[in-house]
Design an enzyme around this catalytic site. Sequence first.
Site, mmCIF file in Angstrom:
data_model
loop_
_atom_site.group_PDB
_atom_site.id
_atom_site.type_symbol
_atom_site.label_atom_id
_atom_site.label_comp_id
_atom_site.label_asym_id
_atom_site.label_seq_id
_atom_site.Cartn_x
_atom_site.Cartn_y
_atom_site.Cartn_z
ATOM 1 N N LYS A 51 0.715 -2.554 11.126
ATOM 2 C CA LYS A 51 1.625 -1.761 10.287
ATOM 3 C C LYS A 51 1.079 -0.350 10.091
ATOM 4 C CE LYS A 51 3.557 -5.838 8.049
ATOM 5 N NZ LYS A 51 3.578 -6.785 6.919
ATOM 6 N N GLN A 95 0.507 -7.475 1.430
ATOM 7 C CA GLN A 95 0.605 -8.466 2.496
ATOM 8 C C GLN A 95 0.527 -9.886 1.925
ATOM 9 O OE1 GLN A 95 1.345 -7.690 5.639
ATOM 10 N NE2 GLN A 95 1.243 -9.791 6.388
ATOM 11 N N ASP A 118 9.291 -3.861 1.390
ATOM 12 C CA ASP A 118 9.559 -5.222 1.889
ATOM 13 C C ASP A 118 10.939 -5.718 1.441
ATOM 14 O OD1 ASP A 118 7.580 -6.458 3.481
ATOM 15 O OD2 ASP A 118 6.241 -6.666 1.749
HETATM 16 N N1 GUN Z 1 3.613 -11.936 5.490
HETATM 17 C C1 GUN Z 1 4.379 -12.388 6.511
HETATM 18 N N2 GUN Z 1 5.489 -11.614 6.652
HETATM 19 C C2 GUN Z 1 5.400 -10.660 5.697
HETATM 20 C C3 GUN Z 1 6.226 -9.561 5.343
HETATM 21 O O1 GUN Z 1 7.296 -9.303 5.925
HETATM 22 N N3 GUN Z 1 5.791 -8.795 4.299
HETATM 23 C C4 GUN Z 1 4.639 -9.065 3.639
HETATM 24 N N4 GUN Z 1 4.310 -8.266 2.618
HETATM 25 N N5 GUN Z 1 3.852 -10.073 3.943
HETATM 26 C C5 GUN Z 1 4.226 -10.861 4.972
#
Ligand code: GUN
Length: 283
Positions: A51, A95, A118
């Site tokens: 990311k 995350q 998100d």
């Molecule tokens: N863990 C797995 N997928 C995601 C996501 O889309 N966002 C976040 N913050 N954590 C994740």
Amino acid sequence: MVISGKELAKEVKENIARKVASYRIEYGREPNLCVILVGEDPASAGYVRSKGKQAGEVGFSHTEIHLPATITEHELIDKVKELNADEGVDGILVQLPLPKHIRKHRVIESIDPAKDVDGFHSKNVDALWHRLPGIRACTPKGIIKLLDKAGVEIAGKHAVVIGRSNIVGFPVAKLLLDRNATVTIAHSHTEDLASITRTADILVVAIGVPKLITGDMVKEGVAVIDVGITHDPETGKLSGDVDFDTVEPKASVITPVPGGVGPMTIACLLENTLDCYTRKMQW
Ligand code: GUN
């Protein structure tokens, strides 16, 4: 036809990068994405790195904050609040998963909804259910873009979504419904799954069971979106929820694993960050 999420994500990111170049001149700074990782889970660490790297590629500034797994819920929320108050931060992502002693919903609810890239905060979920402006979750948004890119008709079709998580199943079902599909949500308690999947014009599988969907469970011409991604420790290979080899010959379109939905999730995260930034700058 195999729909390449990689290709479409590249297009989305090029579009973002072009906008960032002109916004930087207009507004005096680039968008900023802040990603928090709690603990050392290698898969999460990999996603966070990716990311950050991709944020840099489109011209964003980005901060990765690594916190120890022993951090308290209170300390983590204090960190989020600090970022909420920081004018230079446009997007905040924590995350998941978080260590068990931290209540996920408490942390998500502490994020400023205007920085919740998100789309997990209850205010953004509320906006989705009420069809109001708000931040839409990245994977569901990416799935709709993939279907549109592949020219799949959604209105009037029967979409079957397998999985009901807050991250994918629920929101993607709502987005498909809002595009006038007839939607069935199936899950781990669904009896006779095959009798439902065989009626699907569009099949979205997000349940995390490797190769659950086989060729005999789908009808000819179905559009298949495979959200699952599981690492087989024996072969070291990544596997989706769909048995690609038997389903692909019957599908009109299908996403590969890897290189399908995954790249679109990050592209949409970057799009959401840009939206948070422009909303703030144009206020
Ligand atoms: N863990 C797995 N997928 C995601 C996501 O889309 N966002 C976040 N913050 N954590 C994740």
